[in-house]
Design a protein around this motif. Structure first.
Motif, PDB file in Angstrom:
ATOM      1  N   ALA A 180       8.508  11.856  -0.195  1.00  0.00           N
ATOM      2  CA  ALA A 180       8.287  10.619  -0.939  1.00  0.00           C
ATOM      3  C   ALA A 180       7.630   9.617   0.008  1.00  0.00           C
ATOM      4  CB  ALA A 180       9.605  10.068  -1.460  1.00  0.00           C
ATOM      5  N   ILE A 181       6.818   8.727  -0.544  1.00  0.00           N
ATOM      6  CA  ILE A 181       6.175   7.707   0.293  1.00  0.00           C
ATOM      7  C   ILE A 181       6.386   6.333  -0.335  1.00  0.00           C
ATOM      8  CG2 ILE A 181       4.474   9.277   1.274  1.00  0.00           C
ATOM      9  CD1 ILE A 181       2.388   8.134  -0.639  1.00  0.00           C
ATOM     10  N   GLY A 182       6.491   5.321   0.529  1.00  0.00           N
ATOM     11  CA  GLY A 182       6.741   3.979   0.029  1.00  0.00           C
ATOM     12  C   GLY A 182       6.145   2.915   0.921  1.00  0.00           C
ATOM     13  N   LEU A 183       5.996   1.718   0.350  1.00  0.00           N
ATOM     14  CA  LEU A 183       5.418   0.575   1.051  1.00  0.00           C
ATOM     15  C   LEU A 183       6.268  -0.663   0.793  1.00  0.00           C
ATOM     16  CD1 LEU A 183       1.691   0.987  -0.151  1.00  0.00           C
ATOM     17  CD2 LEU A 183       2.725   1.984   1.900  1.00  0.00           C
ATOM     18  N   ALA A 184       6.456  -1.479   1.834  1.00  0.00           N
ATOM     19  CA  ALA A 184       7.079  -2.795   1.700  1.00  0.00           C
ATOM     20  C   ALA A 184       6.302  -3.751   2.599  1.00  0.00           C
ATOM     21  CB  ALA A 184       8.552  -2.753   2.093  1.00  0.00           C
ATOM     22  N   PHE A 185       5.902  -4.902   2.070  1.00  0.00           N
ATOM     23  CA  PHE A 185       4.990  -5.794   2.790  1.00  0.00           C
ATOM     24  C   PHE A 185       5.095  -7.180   2.172  1.00  0.00           C
ATOM     25  CE2 PHE A 185       3.166  -3.146  -0.461  1.00  0.00           C
ATOM     26  CZ  PHE A 185       2.643  -4.066  -1.365  1.00  0.00           C
ATOM     27  N   THR A 186       4.460  -8.167   2.787  1.00  0.00           N
ATOM     28  CA  THR A 186       4.546  -9.531   2.263  1.00  0.00           C
ATOM     29  C   THR A 186       3.194 -10.106   1.850  1.00  0.00           C
ATOM     30  OG1 THR A 186       4.537 -10.355   4.546  1.00  0.00           O
ATOM     31  CG2 THR A 186       6.678 -10.102   3.476  1.00  0.00           C
ATOM     32  N   CYS A 187       2.113  -9.377   2.078  1.00  0.00           N
ATOM     33  CA  CYS A 187       0.799  -9.789   1.580  1.00  0.00           C
ATOM     34  C   CYS A 187       0.616  -9.228   0.171  1.00  0.00           C
ATOM     35  CB  CYS A 187      -0.302  -9.274   2.503  1.00  0.00           C
ATOM     36  SG  CYS A 187      -0.320  -7.469   2.674  1.00  0.00           S
ATOM     37  N   GLU A 188      -0.583  -9.352  -0.409  1.00  0.00           N
ATOM     38  CA  GLU A 188      -0.874  -8.709  -1.680  1.00  0.00           C
ATOM     39  C   GLU A 188      -1.127  -7.217  -1.447  1.00  0.00           C
ATOM     40  OE1 GLU A 188      -4.620 -11.199  -0.615  1.00  0.00           O
ATOM     41  OE2 GLU A 188      -2.450 -11.274  -0.341  1.00  0.00           O
ATOM     42  N   PHE A 189      -0.788  -6.386  -2.422  1.00  0.00           N
ATOM     43  CA  PHE A 189      -0.754  -4.943  -2.174  1.00  0.00           C
ATOM     44  C   PHE A 189      -2.103  -4.317  -1.833  1.00  0.00           C
ATOM     45  CE2 PHE A 189      -1.489  -4.932  -6.792  1.00  0.00           C
ATOM     46  CZ  PHE A 189      -2.338  -3.854  -6.992  1.00  0.00           C
ATOM     47  N   PRO A 190      -3.274  -4.843  -2.309  1.00  0.00           N
ATOM     48  CA  PRO A 190      -4.526  -4.201  -1.875  1.00  0.00           C
ATOM     49  C   PRO A 190      -5.050  -4.730  -0.539  1.00  0.00           C
ATOM     50  CG  PRO A 190      -4.750  -5.296  -4.045  1.00  0.00           C
ATOM     51  CD  PRO A 190      -3.546  -5.837  -3.367  1.00  0.00           C
ATOM     52  N   HIS A 191      -4.240  -5.518   0.169  1.00  0.00           N
ATOM     53  CA  HIS A 191      -4.660  -6.056   1.462  1.00  0.00           C
ATOM     54  C   HIS A 191      -4.758  -4.931   2.491  1.00  0.00           C
ATOM     55  CE1 HIS A 191      -4.762  -9.088   4.754  1.00  0.00           C
ATOM     56  NE2 HIS A 191      -5.233  -9.869   3.797  1.00  0.00           N
ATOM     57  N   ALA A 192      -5.402  -5.216   3.617  1.00  0.00           N
ATOM     58  CA  ALA A 192      -5.857  -4.175   4.549  1.00  0.00           C
ATOM     59  C   ALA A 192      -4.787  -3.183   4.983  1.00  0.00           C
ATOM     60  CB  ALA A 192      -6.482  -4.835   5.777  1.00  0.00           C
ATOM     61  N   THR A 193      -3.630  -3.671   5.418  1.00  0.00           N
ATOM     62  CA  THR A 193      -2.644  -2.745   5.986  1.00  0.00           C
ATOM     63  C   THR A 193      -2.005  -1.847   4.937  1.00  0.00           C
ATOM     64  OG1 THR A 193      -2.246  -4.252   7.829  1.00  0.00           O
ATOM     65  CG2 THR A 193      -0.559  -2.586   7.403  1.00  0.00           C
ATOM     66  N   PRO A 194      -1.414  -2.387   3.854  1.00  0.00           N
ATOM     67  CA  PRO A 194      -0.878  -1.459   2.845  1.00  0.00           C
ATOM     68  C   PRO A 194      -1.953  -0.594   2.202  1.00  0.00           C
ATOM     69  CG  PRO A 194      -0.731  -3.751   2.087  1.00  0.00           C
ATOM     70  CD  PRO A 194      -1.102  -3.791   3.530  1.00  0.00           C
ATOM     71  N   ALA A 195      -3.148  -1.154   1.996  1.00  0.00           N
ATOM     72  CA  ALA A 195      -4.221  -0.382   1.367  1.00  0.00           C
ATOM     73  C   ALA A 195      -4.621   0.821   2.207  1.00  0.00           C
ATOM     74  CB  ALA A 195      -5.428  -1.277   1.121  1.00  0.00           C
ATOM     75  N   ASN A 196      -4.562   0.687   3.519  1.00  0.00           N
ATOM     76  CA  ASN A 196      -4.989   1.767   4.410  1.00  0.00           C
ATOM     77  C   ASN A 196      -4.097   2.994   4.340  1.00  0.00           C
ATOM     78  OD1 ASN A 196      -7.178   2.178   6.275  1.00  0.00           O
ATOM     79  ND2 ASN A 196      -6.782   0.142   7.078  1.00  0.00           N
ATOM     80  N   THR A 197      -2.951   2.888   3.695  1.00  0.00           N
ATOM     81  CA  THR A 197      -2.062   4.046   3.594  1.00  0.00           C
ATOM     82  C   THR A 197      -2.524   5.035   2.541  1.00  0.00           C
ATOM     83  OG1 THR A 197      -0.624   2.947   1.967  1.00  0.00           O
ATOM     84  CG2 THR A 197      -0.076   2.653   4.308  1.00  0.00           C
ATOM     85  N   THR A 198      -3.228   4.542   1.495  1.00  0.00           N
ATOM     86  CA  THR A 198      -3.536   5.421   0.354  1.00  0.00           C
ATOM     87  C   THR A 198      -4.866   5.106  -0.320  1.00  0.00           C
ATOM     88  OG1 THR A 198      -2.180   3.925  -0.994  1.00  0.00           O
ATOM     89  CG2 THR A 198      -1.137   5.972  -0.249  1.00  0.00           C
ATOM     90  N   ALA A 199      -5.716   4.297   0.283  1.00  0.00           N
ATOM     91  CA  ALA A 199      -7.005   3.959  -0.326  1.00  0.00           C
ATOM     92  C   ALA A 199      -8.132   4.219   0.669  1.00  0.00           C
ATOM     93  CB  ALA A 199      -7.026   2.504  -0.790  1.00  0.00           C
ATOM     94  N   HIS A 200      -9.344   4.357   0.128  1.00  0.00           N
ATOM     95  CA  HIS A 200     -10.500   4.731   0.943  1.00  0.00           C
ATOM     96  C   HIS A 200     -11.708   3.937   0.447  1.00  0.00           C
ATOM     97  CE1 HIS A 200      -8.004   8.146   2.221  1.00  0.00           C
ATOM     98  NE2 HIS A 200      -7.617   8.148   0.958  1.00  0.00           N
ATOM     99  N   TRP A 201     -12.116   2.957   1.265  1.00  0.00           N
ATOM    100  CA  TRP A 201     -13.238   2.128   0.837  1.00  0.00           C
ATOM    101  C   TRP A 201     -13.870   1.452   2.042  1.00  0.00           C
ATOM    102  CZ3 TRP A 201     -16.018   3.126  -2.902  1.00  0.00           C
ATOM    103  CH2 TRP A 201     -16.871   2.204  -3.522  1.00  0.00           C
ATOM    104  N   HIS A 202     -15.091   0.959   1.846  1.00  0.00           N
ATOM    105  CA  HIS A 202     -15.866   0.387   2.945  1.00  0.00           C
ATOM    106  C   HIS A 202     -15.891  -1.136   2.927  1.00  0.00           C
ATOM    107  CE1 HIS A 202     -19.074  -0.481   0.050  1.00  0.00           C
ATOM    108  NE2 HIS A 202     -18.844   0.730  -0.440  1.00  0.00           N
ATOM    109  N   LYS A 203     -15.217  -1.746   1.959  1.00  0.00           N
ATOM    110  CA  LYS A 203     -15.201  -3.201   1.868  1.00  0.00           C
ATOM    111  C   LYS A 203     -13.804  -3.647   1.456  1.00  0.00           C
ATOM    112  CE  LYS A 203     -17.997  -7.068   0.194  1.00  0.00           C
ATOM    113  NZ  LYS A 203     -19.145  -7.465  -0.660  1.00  0.00           N
ATOM    114  N   ARG A 204     -13.040  -4.121   2.408  1.00  0.00           N
ATOM    115  CA  ARG A 204     -11.625  -4.399   2.180  1.00  0.00           C
ATOM    116  C   ARG A 204     -11.382  -5.500   1.154  1.00  0.00           C
ATOM    117  NH1 ARG A 204      -9.007  -7.474   7.325  1.00  0.00           N
ATOM    118  NH2 ARG A 204      -7.666  -8.265   5.661  1.00  0.00           N
TER     119      ARG A 204
END
Length: 542
Positions: A132-156
C-alpha cells in the motif's frame, strides 16, 4: 547506456550491505530545511522549556545527502525529490520525467531519454511488492514533492495534468491540502473505485476506518501550524498517525511519504517564527513515525531534507561587533511572543483598516512598529488587494516578515534556495543504514533495497512506461492521437480489436461498454507527441 547500467549496478552493490528488506517504509521530507533551521528550533524549544533539549529526530542523524539539479548546484524541490523517487537527476520543473540535455549539465544527460517518464520507488513498491502507498503533506496535493511520488510531467505548475495522474495511480491514502484542486470528474472516479473522499471535513477524516481514502483541506495549502484552526484542520502529526493506522491494515506492508511542506514556504519569506513552528510540526510527525516503528520492529523511517533555503543563520550583521556576547535571551526573546506567522498576519490583516496594522502587530508579535513600516505594509497590502497574484502576496508577506528581521539576530542571505548538503536521519530496527555523505540517487538505491525492489526500477519502468511505438511496431496496428475539447486520447486498432486510452488516466476502453484498468496511467507528452503506456495493453490484442 552501458555506463548507466554500470553505475546502477555499482550503487546497488554498495548499498546492499545496509541491512534487510522492511515491511514498511516511512519516508519523511522536511522541505527546504537546513541544519541551521533545526538548530534554531532546538534553541527556541529550550528557551521556552529547558527540559526540551532534543528534537525527535536528533538521535537518528547519520549523515548528509548531496542534492542538486542536473544542470545547477542549487536544486529545486521538483528535481531533488525526483532523485529520491527515481534515482535520476533532473531540472527545475520536472516531475518523474527525464529532462533534455542542457549546456550547463553537471553530468551526462542522455538525449534519448528526454521527456521520458521514470517510475518511482512508490509506484514500483505498489506494483512489484503489492505494498500500500500513502501521502501526508501540508501543501496542495499536486505540488512538487507529493506529485513526484506518482506523477510524471515536465512543468510542475500544470496542476490539472498532475492531479489526473495522481488520482489514477492507485494511491491508497492521500491526506493534505488542495480540496479545490480535486475536480468533480476525479471525485467521481475515486467514488467509482470505492474511495472515501473527505473535503474540508475534519470529523469525517477522523472517522476513517479503512484505506482507499483522500482527505483534503483548504483551497490550496493547509494553514501554517501556528495559524491553524484546530477545529477545521488536522496537524501533520495527526495526518501521519492516521495514515499509518490505515496503511498498516495492508498485510504486505506500506510506503508512506510525509512532507513538512511549508517549512520551505516560510524560509522563502525569511519568516523565522514560521520556519520554527513548521519544523516543530514536522518533528511531531517524525515522533509519530518513530513511535510506530519502534513498536512494530519491521519499519524503516528515513528523514531527510531536499535542499536548503534562505541561508538562515543564528546571528546576523546587527550583532557583528558583539556576536559572542549575545545571550540566549537576546537571540530568542524577539521570537518568543509571536502567536502567528508572517503569512498568518498577512491573511488576518487583509480585510482590516490601515490603523489596525500596528495594533495587530503589537498584539500578535509584541512589537511596536514605526510609521514608515506601517506605510510599507499598507502599500503592499493594497497592491495585493487590487491584484491578488502570487508575486504581490509574497511582497506583502515579506514586508511583515521584515518587521521581525529588523528586530532579531536571526540572519538570512536570500529568499531563494541554497546549495548545501542536507541532513539525513534514519531509524532502522537493525541499526544498519547508510552513513556519511551520500548522493540522492544513492538514497534512492537504498530505498529500493529496503522495499525489496532492488535493482528492478529500470526494468519496471520499461514495463509500465513503454513508448507505445515500441510496443506496437507491426504494420498491422494503427496508432492515432485524437484531441477533443483539450483532452488527448490514444486509439490503437488492428483488424480484430480497438482500444482507447485517455491521457493521464489508467482506464482502457474496449468497445462501447467494456472498461479495464492498467497499473499506471498513460502519459502523453505534448513536447514530443509521444505516448508512454503499460505493456499490459498488448493483451487486449491477443
Amino acid at each position: 547506456m552501458k555506463k548507466l547500467v554500470l553505475i546502477t549496478v555499482c550503487l546497488f552493490s554498495m548499498l546492499s550491505m545496509y541491512g534487510r528488506e522492511y515491511k514498511n517504509i516511512i519516508f519523511m521530507v522536511a522541505d527546504g530545511t537546513s541544519t541551521a533551521g533545526l538548530t534554531l528550533t532546538r534553541w527556541y524549544n529550550y528557551y521556552l522549556d529547558s527540559t526540551r533539549t532534543q528534537l525527535a529526530l536528533d538521535p537518528y542523524f547519520c549523515g548528509m545527502v548531496k542534492t542538486h539539479s542536473s544542470n545547477a548546484p542549487i536544486g529545486d524541490s521538483a528535481p531533488t525529490m525526483m532523485q529520491y523517487m527515481t534515482g535520476f537527476l533532473s531540472q527545475t520543473g520536472f516531475l518523474g520525467m527525464c529532462p533534455p540535455p542542457d549546456p550547463n549539465d553537471l553530468l551526462y544527460i542522455d538525449p534519448r531519454s528526454a521527456y521520458r517518464p521514470r517510475m518511482t520507488v512508490m509506484e514500483a513498491a505498489r506494483i512489484f511488492k503489492n505494498k500500500a502507498i500513502g501521502l501526508a503533506f501540508t501543501c496542495e496535493f499536486p505540488h512538487a514533492t507529493p506529485a513526484n511520488t506518482t506523477a510524471h510531467w515536465h512543468k510542475r505548475s500544470e496542476y490539472a495534468v498532475i492531479a489526473d495522474q495522481m488520482v489514477h495511480n492507485q494511491i491508497d491514502v492521500v491526506f493534505g491540502g488542495g480540496a479545490s484542486l480535486l475536480s468533480t470528474e476525479n471525485q467521481k472516479f475515486l467514488a467509482e473505485q470505492n474511495y472515501t473522499v473527505c473535503l474540508n471535513d475534519l470529523t469525517k477524516f477522523r472517522q476513517l476506518q479503512t484505506p482507499s481514502c483522500w482527505a483534503l483541506f483548504g483551497e490550496t495549502a493547509l494553514p501554517n501550524e501556528l495559524d491553524r484552526d484546530t477545529l477545521k484542520y488536522p496537524s501533520l502529526a495527526e495526518m501521519t498517525r492516521k495514515a499509518i493506522e490505515l496503511l498498516n491494515q495492508h498485510k504486505e506492508g506500506f510506503i508512506l511519504m510525509v512532507e513538512g511542506s511549508k517549512i520551505d514556504w516560510a524560509a522563502h519569506r525569511n519568516d523565522a517564527i514560521g520556519m520554527i513552528s513548521e519544523i516543530q510540526s514536522f518533528d511531531a510527525a517524525v515522533q509519530e513515525a518513530i513511535r510506530f516503528a519502534q513498536a512494530d520492529s519491521n519499519t524503516l523511517v528515513v528523514v531527510v531534507s531536499d535542499h536548503g533555503n534562505s541561508g538562515i543563520s543564528i546571528g546576523n550583521s546587527l550583532g557583528d561587533n558583539f556576536y559572542d556576547k549575545l545571550s540566549l535571551y537576546d537571540l530568542m526573546e524577539p521570537l518568543a511572543h509571536a502567536r502567528m506567522t508572517a503569512e498568518g498576519l498577512a491573511n488576518y490583516l487583509i480585510p482590516l483598516s490601515k490603523d489596525s496594522i500596528p495594533v495587530i502587530l503589537k498584539r500578535e508579535w509584541g512589537m511596536e512598529i514605526s510609521i514608515p513600516e506601517i506605510n510599507l505594509i499598507e502599500y503592499a497590502r493594497q497592491n495585493y488587494r487590487k491584484n491578488p497574484n502570487g508575486r504581490n502576496k509574497d511582497s506583502y508577506i515579506d514586508q511583515i516578515a521584515n518587521v521581525m528581521k529588523q528586530r532579531s539576530y536571526i540572519g538570512f542571505t536570500t529568499h531563494g534556495h541554497t546549495g548545501e548538503a542536507v541532513f539525513l536521519a534514519i531509524y532502522s530496527p537493525d541499526g544498519q543504514h547508510p552513513q556519511g555523505l551520500i548522493t540522492a540517487p544513492e538514497l534512492n538505491a537504498y530505498l529500493c533495497e529496503a522495499s525489496g525492489i532492488h535493482d528492478k526500477l529500470n526494468q519496471l519502468n520499461e514495463e509500465y512506461y513503454c513508448p507505445v511505438t515500441d510496443l506496437f511496431q507491426e504494420k498491422s496496428y494503427k496508432i492515432e492521437t485524437i484531441e477533443k475539447a483539450g483532452k488527448f486520447y490514444l486509439v490503437i486498432r488492428n483488424k480484430q480489436h480497438q482500444i482507447r486510452l485517455k491521457a493521464y488516466n489508467n482506464q482502457v476502453e474496449q468497445g462501447k461498454n467494456k472498461m479495464y484498468y492498467t497499473q499506471t496511467p498513460a502519459i502523453y507528452v505534448d513536447k514530443t507527441g509521444k505516448w508512454y503506456v503499460s505493456r499490459e495493453i498488448k493483451h487486449f490484442f491477443e
